[in-house]
Scaffold this motif. Sequence first.
Motif, mmCIF file in Angstrom:
data_model
loop_
_atom_site.group_PDB
_atom_site.id
_atom_site.type_symbol
_atom_site.label_atom_id
_atom_site.label_comp_id
_atom_site.label_asym_id
_atom_site.label_seq_id
_atom_site.Cartn_x
_atom_site.Cartn_y
_atom_site.Cartn_z
ATOM 1 N N UNK A 278 -1.238 -28.370 23.403
ATOM 2 C CA UNK A 278 -2.685 -28.258 23.607
ATOM 3 C C UNK A 278 -3.251 -29.514 24.254
ATOM 4 N N UNK A 280 -3.017 -32.455 23.088
ATOM 5 C CA UNK A 280 -3.456 -33.433 22.102
ATOM 6 C C UNK A 280 -2.308 -34.360 21.754
ATOM 7 N N UNK B 275 -6.300 -21.892 10.368
ATOM 8 C CA UNK B 275 -5.221 -22.679 10.958
ATOM 9 C C UNK B 275 -5.118 -22.367 12.444
ATOM 10 N N UNK B 276 -4.574 -23.319 13.209
ATOM 11 C CA UNK B 276 -4.435 -23.102 14.651
ATOM 12 C C UNK B 276 -3.126 -22.367 14.944
ATOM 13 N N UNK B 277 -2.787 -22.262 16.224
ATOM 14 C CA UNK B 277 -1.622 -21.451 16.585
ATOM 15 C C UNK B 277 -0.306 -22.078 16.116
ATOM 16 N N UNK B 278 -0.343 -23.350 15.718
ATOM 17 C CA UNK B 278 0.854 -23.961 15.166
ATOM 18 C C UNK B 278 0.845 -23.937 13.634
ATOM 19 N N UNK B 279 -0.106 -23.216 13.079
ATOM 20 C CA UNK B 279 -0.172 -23.127 11.628
ATOM 21 C C UNK B 279 -0.769 -24.370 10.988
ATOM 22 N N UNK B 280 -1.399 -25.211 11.800
ATOM 23 C CA UNK B 280 -2.001 -26.415 11.238
ATOM 24 C C UNK B 280 -3.496 -26.209 11.074
ATOM 25 N N UNK B 281 -4.046 -26.861 10.081
ATOM 26 C CA UNK B 281 -5.469 -26.755 9.798
ATOM 27 C C UNK B 281 -6.274 -26.984 11.078
ATOM 28 N N UNK B 282 -7.246 -26.101 11.308
ATOM 29 C CA UNK B 282 -7.935 -26.121 12.600
ATOM 30 C C UNK B 282 -9.070 -27.137 12.649
ATOM 31 N N UNK B 283 -8.851 -28.291 12.112
ATOM 32 C CA UNK B 283 -9.773 -29.416 12.274
ATOM 33 C C UNK B 283 -8.863 -30.626 12.186
ATOM 34 N N UNK C 362 2.216 -29.440 6.194
ATOM 35 C CA UNK C 362 2.957 -28.252 6.647
ATOM 36 C C UNK C 362 3.544 -27.512 5.459
ATOM 37 N N UNK C 365 1.231 -25.261 4.015
ATOM 38 C CA UNK C 365 0.699 -24.249 4.923
ATOM 39 C C UNK C 365 -0.550 -24.699 5.648
ATOM 40 N N UNK C 366 -0.665 -26.007 5.828
ATOM 41 C CA UNK C 366 -1.811 -26.536 6.586
ATOM 42 C C UNK C 366 -1.335 -27.340 7.787
ATOM 43 N N UNK D 127 -19.361 -25.634 15.836
ATOM 44 C CA UNK D 127 -18.553 -25.341 17.022
ATOM 45 C C UNK D 127 -19.414 -24.515 17.978
ATOM 46 N N UNK D 354 -15.383 -35.865 12.561
ATOM 47 C CA UNK D 354 -14.170 -35.188 13.007
ATOM 48 C C UNK D 354 -14.435 -34.413 14.296
#
Lengths: 392, 392, 366, 366
Positions: A278, A280, B275-283, C362, C365-366, D127, D354
């Motif tokens: 992305x 980043x 979560x984003x497309x990588x499964x990570x929190x979307x912030x 991870x 699940x985050x 957003x 953030x």
Amino acid sequence: MTDLQEFRAETRAWLEENCPKEMRQPMSEADVCWGGRNWVFQSKAQEQWLERMAARGWTVPTWPEAYGGAGLSGDEDRVLKEEMARISARPPLQSFGIWMLGPALLEFGSEEQKRHYLPQIARGEVRWCQGYSEPGAGSDLASLQTKGVDCGEYFEVSGQKIWTSYADKADWIFCLVRTEPEAAKHKGISFLLFDMTSPGVSTSPIQLISGSSPFCETFFDSVKVPKDQIVGERGTGWTIAKYLLTHEREMIGATDSALFGSDDLVEVARDALGVDDQGRLDDPILRGRIADFLIDEIAFDAELARAKSWIRAGKQLGAESATLKYTGTELNKRRQELIMAAGGLAALEWDFADAAGDEKASLWLRSKGNSIEGGTSEVMLSILSKAALELG
Amino acid sequence: MTDLQEFRAETRAWLEENCPKEMRQPMSEADVCWGGRNWVFQSKAQEQWLERMAARGWTVPTWPEAYGGAGLSGDEDRVLKEEMARISARPPLQSFGIWMLGPALLEFGSEEQKRHYLPQIARGEVRWCQGYSEPGAGSDLASLQTKGVDCGEYFEVSGQKIWTSYADKADWIFCLVRTEPEAAKHKGISFLLFDMTSPGVSTSPIQLISGSSPFCETFFDSVKVPKDQIVGERGTGWTIAKYLLTHEREMIGATDSALFGSDDLVEVARDALGVDDQGRLDDPILRGRIADFLIDEIAFDAELARAKSWIRAGKQLGAESATLKYTGTELNKRRQELIMAAGGLAALEWDFADAAGDEKASLWLRSKGNSIEGGTSEVMLSILSKAALELG
Amino acid sequence: MRLMSEEQTMIRDMAAGFLDEKAPVDALRKQRDSGGGYDRALMGEMADMGWFGMLLDEESGGVDMGAEAAGLVAEEMGRRLSASPFLSSGVMSAVVLRATGGADWAAKLASGEAVVAMAIDERVKHRPDAIATTAEKSGNGFVLNGAKRFVSDGAGADRVIVTAMTEDGLGLFLVDPGLEGVQSRALKTVDSRDAADLRFDNVQLDGAALLAMGDAAQEALDGALRVGRAVASAEMVGVSKEMAERTNAYLKERKQFGIALSNFQALQHRAADLYTQIQTTDAAVAAALRAIDEGSDDAELLSRVAKAKAGKTASLAVREALQMHGGIGMTDALDIGLFMKKARACAEYLGDGECHGDWLLRQRGL
Amino acid sequence: MRLMSEEQTMIRDMAAGFLDEKAPVDALRKQRDSGGGYDRALMGEMADMGWFGMLLDEESGGVDMGAEAAGLVAEEMGRRLSASPFLSSGVMSAVVLRATGGADWAAKLASGEAVVAMAIDERVKHRPDAIATTAEKSGNGFVLNGAKRFVSDGAGADRVIVTAMTEDGLGLFLVDPGLEGVQSRALKTVDSRDAADLRFDNVQLDGAALLAMGDAAQEALDGALRVGRAVASAEMVGVSKEMAERTNAYLKERKQFGIALSNFQALQHRAADLYTQIQTTDAAVAAALRAIDEGSDDAELLSRVAKAKAGKTASLAVREALQMHGGIGMTDALDIGLFMKKARACAEYLGDGECHGDWLLRQRGL
């Protein structure tokens, strides 16, 4: 055309004509012209550039003409700086004489002293160093012990200074000395000037954790200092020192801050870590710490710009100078920590014995001194809590 | 089979038989059984559960049998707790009598006092509150001003307490009172017990920034307290209070920390932000702050587990209790800040007038008191710098 | 296995006594000024005390005392910046060799006869799963190609355990750095220890070089990283405690404005806060070491938390030490710079707070 | 446009005087206890003073004084927690209406006759580019479907400017909340101000409802957000200064252990650190407001930095205020809780650290 526009046009033309090509390039630490009796010019161009600027009084543009300056107004000085920046002209001369002793003499010196010492500084003939700190007197500078015994025609100075920048290269020293042992701590200090080749003066360089340094330990063993080499009255040295410390603080706080933030940090991070799909930075948590830092840094840049505009408007900074010192140095420490983190394992490669000073590790280690030199962060906070908040 | 294994088997069987189904469910604040003269049981099951456990001495398992306890060893007590946890059995009774007054009486009370007061606590017959803080005496508790005038048979107590939890619901109070006005600050305080229905006692609830609260202001207007209701000698109240404060500190520091970290925070963040497309929190940046927090929290969990093992081994925590109090409460404040940030705009929806106390905003605001009550963070740091580091 | 508290005290006291005499901070300073690395003869003495066999069983010449024991030794090393390939060879490589049946080299490293380093990293940040190095089958053996960075104790190592991708997944190879095609570049590092970048250009390995492949390799590697993180964390706890204690002593001794610095409440509170951070870190590291010895499921999590937390705490400890010492702390003549450099290198090595914090999230699940 | 320093002083003094009398903290407390929101009559008086026309030109009934002037007023409002739809209606909606030629409603909001709110957010975090709300063309008009959350001053608004996606990109629509298909749910909020969730189910809009579409809409929206961020930051500076000043006064007055708290160095240093943070924030906010008025390219960057920094500083200021006041600070009887709630809401609204930190890094290619 206003006077200022006219001045700008003239200045631009003169610089165009007189600034050698070689003096229009970015400058590293090694390219600084410090002047002094033993100065060896790096190049013919460096010598010419100093001579031409000094002849015009533009090494110290705002000093009166009588003392080697050009008597420029604040606005004219700004224009000169802008025009020099436009062609990337290097400063022709840097020195503690210009930054520190000059302002002190202009404020506190006798007419004879001004006429004698200032032109030498302006022409880069005498290189000065500053003798303040002592091993036992750090933040509590006024407790200094170097003594000057009144011997009639002269003071006999004995003691030890530390953190004397370039003491091993300087010609003369301006020095805080306790001449009135009976007086209260702050009232027994005098501001003396003397030649570093005087019998009894010796220096020894200090190795820092970041590698070699310009700092020295300086020892005085019964050095004779003629009484006309005192600035101001006997016992008023503390007043002069405080005046200069505020001055120094503003300079240190202002160091190393590029408008709108750390290109160095951003570049190191991108080069070392790369970006994900992305776009980043590919270390998501470090990325957050960098963002947090950039916000603080850009905000500080705004504060610095505001302080500069106040100075241009002739306003005294007062407590704000402690804020700038504290905030600027703490930010630089954070920046260097982040650069090391972004540089990762690669940034650990570093040779102490051969450090040039511009490696990531050197800059990181050196930055730790920022919040100590020129008044520690703790002293800044104490100043602010008293001066700005009237606590305690 | 060892004695302990046998004890475990018996306990498991007894609990299985005697713990009502309704008492095997997760408990909210409203489900706590506090006991006392005016207690109205929430259910028949709650009443039965208290009666059965009290009859066995298991509301206060480690207290001696003579005082209403079961005289369990530390190991047996642990087994009992484990077996209760196994079937999610609720504590049958909670009270300041169990947590605070009981330990004080066991350590400092006369035999008569123990036999009189402790069984009432164990059976949930008398509900106690704690009268320490005063409006003018916060961190400097020993400067308290509530006075007890010696009137021969009794002390006449007058003054004001603040932060008295459930004073409006309690039957009796244990209270720090200045009975020796001539003695030095710490030596003039006595530890008195008295009935909250005594003439001259009145209370007024305190509204917190997080909504309604169990705290009260409590006023004493010439309250007569018979002299046999003093614990320990006259003027030794401060010793007892310090003993209990350490006790309280350990409890507060230990509150609200689940092993291996904040499920609440992790859940709120995932629910609110996705979560984003990588499964990570979307912030991505908030994600980093959460990671940083989790590391500190899991490390603290390890420290807490270690402290508990020390307590089981019979070791005094000493300065470590200040560390736990400080670290635990500061962490909880950070956790609540992060939950609010993760909850974003949605977490701002909150009705002060109707706050139930379990909303994100209530918990966040309430957490700010953690580092004040039971000794401020500043007091903890001062204790540590003296007791653990011998500074100053 | 679980050490009794008297055993712990004994190990700690012996380590402290030995290192005070043989490897105090001044020894590192001298080593630095003569080019860095470590004293191989001294390593032999450490091996004689059983330190390099703490994680090996008796058949391999080990003493099988576990991670907790290694942590105690490492903490004392951290207090003195003692230089040796203890972590690389005696801890991490030992764990790999034990898991993969490399008993002969295990015995050599346990006795101090040989040093076996671990070549894990290829990027500037620790990413042990980002492996571009390959080992292709060729006859009975393999052909190794790739590069590893910042191999700790790699310059003086007799063998290097290299992670490489094979057609059957991860492979662990025991490589002789003297083989043709291996290029080793010794690095000068900020902590003045032995480290090297290694390049492998068509290095021919015989079949015996393969220690493990696939899941077995992954398990052995994970085990070594897990113990390595926990023991490195213990070393950082040593750094932190030493710095805090020296600083507190200095605060009591140094006077400014007529009174000892220890009377300034702002410094007291910062010193106390640092103390609490060190206490918490100490507990987290102890929990990680114990979980490893007990084979607990939490060992992976705890070793990562310990590493992240110990790195943060050591960084705070050295920064506070320097700032509270003031100007004199900036001079190389004082030791604080040496501890600061060690703390930085140690925080980076085997992953920093960002690395392990990311793993933690991870997992959730985050 | 650039205010002279005497003009600044005049605006500030007038605002302070007016708000001291009409909208001090106690007014918010009373408003809260009677249900929240704001006093519409008081808003009329503010409008009479020209505050709601500061960002409008004279044809729209404005006084065209610029963002710097609005910031001065907002800072004084922040010091007193004064409640009004100044930011939503008088600043952000005004900027949109000015840019899109909505002069009639601009005049109404400038005069205080109407309140126009901005419906921007659909997620729990700010957003503004994540828009699921749609406006489909239908005859001369549009059909609006979707939902907006936490519309500031949305419950009492006469019109709401809604962002929605059209087939030609972003559209800005001026929507009458009384239309069929609009559901408004008034929210009780932590800061006791007016806010609402809005739903739009097949809401029929006539052509005149469209304020702008495509690039013009984006530009108008960006402009409103930019000014909104900077003015909201000024409000947070007011909160921060008020909290710091009250706390410093309390430290001088409150005694513990026989001496005033202001003598404790640990508190002095924290108070001084907070002071420096506020100074820096003040400068950043002033730079953002000025850059907006000067139409500088840096305005976008600076307004985001100001918002992020002001949120962090206000959070620190209220936390320090509470901790330094001790137990009494936890009571609703004192005002600190009210400031803390305001700081939280204001930090969240229009994006937190953030949000803007992420933007900053993306701008730098990170």
